[in-house]
Design a protein around this motif. Structure first.
Motif, PDB file in Angstrom:
ATOM      1  N   UNK A  20       0.826  -1.195   0.000  1.00  0.00           N
ATOM      2  CA  UNK A  20       0.000   0.000   0.000  1.00  0.00           C
ATOM      3  C   UNK A  20       0.856   1.238   0.000  1.00  0.00           C
ATOM      4  N   UNK A  21       0.281   2.322   0.493  1.00  0.00           N
ATOM      5  CA  UNK A  21       0.985   3.601   0.495  1.00  0.00           C
ATOM      6  C   UNK A  21       0.566   4.417   1.707  1.00  0.00           C
ATOM      7  N   UNK A  22       1.539   5.117   2.284  1.00  0.00           N
ATOM      8  CA  UNK A  22       1.282   6.006   3.416  1.00  0.00           C
ATOM      9  C   UNK A  22       1.459   7.450   2.975  1.00  0.00           C
ATOM     10  N   UNK A  23       0.680   8.332   3.560  1.00  0.00           N
ATOM     11  CA  UNK A  23       0.808   9.758   3.286  1.00  0.00           C
ATOM     12  C   UNK A  23       0.437  10.554   4.514  1.00  0.00           C
ATOM     13  N   UNK A  24       0.508  11.872   4.394  1.00  0.00           N
ATOM     14  CA  UNK A  24       0.156  12.723   5.532  1.00  0.00           C
ATOM     15  C   UNK A  24      -1.346  12.784   5.754  1.00  0.00           C
TER      16      UNK A  24
END
Length: 428
Positions: free
Chosen positions: A274-278
């Motif tokens: 997946x992906x992490x962001x702010x």
């Protein structure tokens, strides 16, 4: 005897697509690259499709399916030699392309890098993409080395996941560095195609021979065994060397098509990416290349100084492992669940149900999630769901009631004992 595998239907010509079966239309591509003497030096025949998660104009995330179109070219494909890598490159649709290069040594060949470029200007696939233009994803080919002069064959579905793209392949036949212009008849099969031993079939009452004349009663009908709750899995994502998302959850799908079907997600065969962001995070789970579930979390402002995260979107895709076709796919972009203050985690031990569509539900058990601001690889203080809170609220009430009854019981015993003592005194 081994399992019989049906050969893929090949298309005639140097590079021609042919229709495949599945929920969505897909195509197979045959690439036959010739050398200077017009002899085959690289051969490939395969089917593939792509699941892509992209950001829309409204800043939410959607998952779309990109299939090979009926018009495919193979510009840039090269044979390769002892010093140069072989390359299969195809272009299709509105500015999309895919390629893989192969390297070799004295004994084996192996896929090296897979490069996939999709163009979000293709409004038929990305009708509301926020980012416009080509986007490239490069990933290492996970396939193990293959004996040189063998043809690699894999009919079962294989998935390659990177960033926000899942590449799905099936009915793959490929041989780079072909010798003498003839594709080898000696196959190297992928592990998923390897036949397994047939299970031993135990005899039933009807085919057991016995010398006794006693009539055997028919075996009682066994009711179907209820599906147990799923095992709880632990999943995490990293950004660099830092853990950015933690999830603990048991997952069960309820699929209602021809008849209701409960599917437990097995943590032992499930991988996470997946992906992490702010302000946005996505967790994608892949159970055995047959069940794909993605959860998207976003951050919202609840006041000038407070922010909360919540679950906004869920996508579910069920794949046929034999041919990669999509059995069922559904998504819901309008959730507002599992909310907690930023910097904390969300917990719900009780079963919850997410309605993805009329035909698909996701049941969660023993949920504990933190998609943002993970520190030291540990969950922060949890905000519990109302179902758990109600349960916790009842526990002290039950304890208080039990203590109350105990006090009343002691008081009644005291009164009875005192009355008996007074009666005995008066008799004396």
């Amino acid at each position: 005897m081994g399992t019989k595998i049906t050969k893929p239907r090949l298309c005639r010509g140097e590079l021609k697509p042919c229709h495949g079966t599945g929920f969505f239309q897909s195509h197979a591509v045959e690439v036959d690259i010739k050398d200077a003497s017009n002899a085959t030096c690289l051969y490939a025949n395969w089917m593939m499709r792509f699941l892509i998660t992209y950001e829309s104009n409204t800043s939410d995330y959607k998952t779309t399916t990109l299939n090979l179109s009926s018009s495919v070219t193979h510009n840039g494909s090269v044979c390769g030699n002892d010093t140069q890598a072989a390359l299969v490159a195809v272009q299709f649709g509105e500015g999309h392309s895919w390629s893989i290069n192969f390297t070799k040594n004295n004994e084996t060949f192996q896929g090296d890098l897979i490069t996939f470029t999709y163009n979000t200007n293709d409004t038929a696939v990305f009708p509301d993409a926020k980012r416009k233009g080509p986007v490239s994803v490069v990933v290492k080919d996970p396939t193990r080395p293959v004996q040189l002069n063998n043809v690699y064959v894999c009919h079962n579905t294989d998935l390659v996941e990177a960033e926000n793209v899942t590449q799905i392949f099936w009915n793959v036949t490929v041989q780079p560095f072909v010798q003498n212009g003839t594709v080898s008849k000696k196959e190297s099969r992928c592990p998923a195609d390897t036949p397994t031993s047939a299970p031993t079939i135990l005899p039933t009452t009807a085919n057991v021979t016995t010398a006794s004349t006693t009539t055997l009663s028919p075996a009682p009908t066994t009711p179907p065994k209820p599906v147990e709750n799923p095992d709880t899995g632990n999943y995490s994502l990293k950004s660099g060397n830092k853990t950015c998302l933690l999830a603990t959850v048991g997952l069960q799908l309820n699929v209602s098509q021809d008849k209701p079907l409960l599917i437990n997600i097995n943590p032992k065969t499930t991988t996470a990416d997946g992906a992490c962001g702010n302000t946005t995070a996505t967790l994608r789970l892949n159970d055995g290349n047959s069940t794909l579930i993605s959860f998207t979390f976003v951050v919202k402002n609840t006041s000038a100084s407070a922010q909360k995260f919540y679950l906004k979107e869920v996508n579910v895709t069920l794949l046929n492992r034999l041919n990669g076709s999509v059995i069922s796919s559904a998504d819901n972009h309008n959730f507002s669940k599992w909310d907690a203050f930023l910097g904390s985690s969300y917990m719900c031990r009780k079963e919850q149900t997410l309605e993805i569509s009329e035909d698909i539900q996701v049941h969660t058990f023993n949920l504990w999630i933190q998609p943002f601001l993970v520190e030291a690889n540990k969950f922060a203080t949890a905000q519990e769901c109302s179902a758990d809170s109600d349960l916790n609220f009842l526990i002290p009430i039950a304890v208080g009631m039990a203590l109350g009854f105990l006090i009343i019981l002691v008081f009644i015993s005291y009164l009875i004992g005192r009355r008996k003592s007074r009666t005995g005194y008066q008799s004396v």
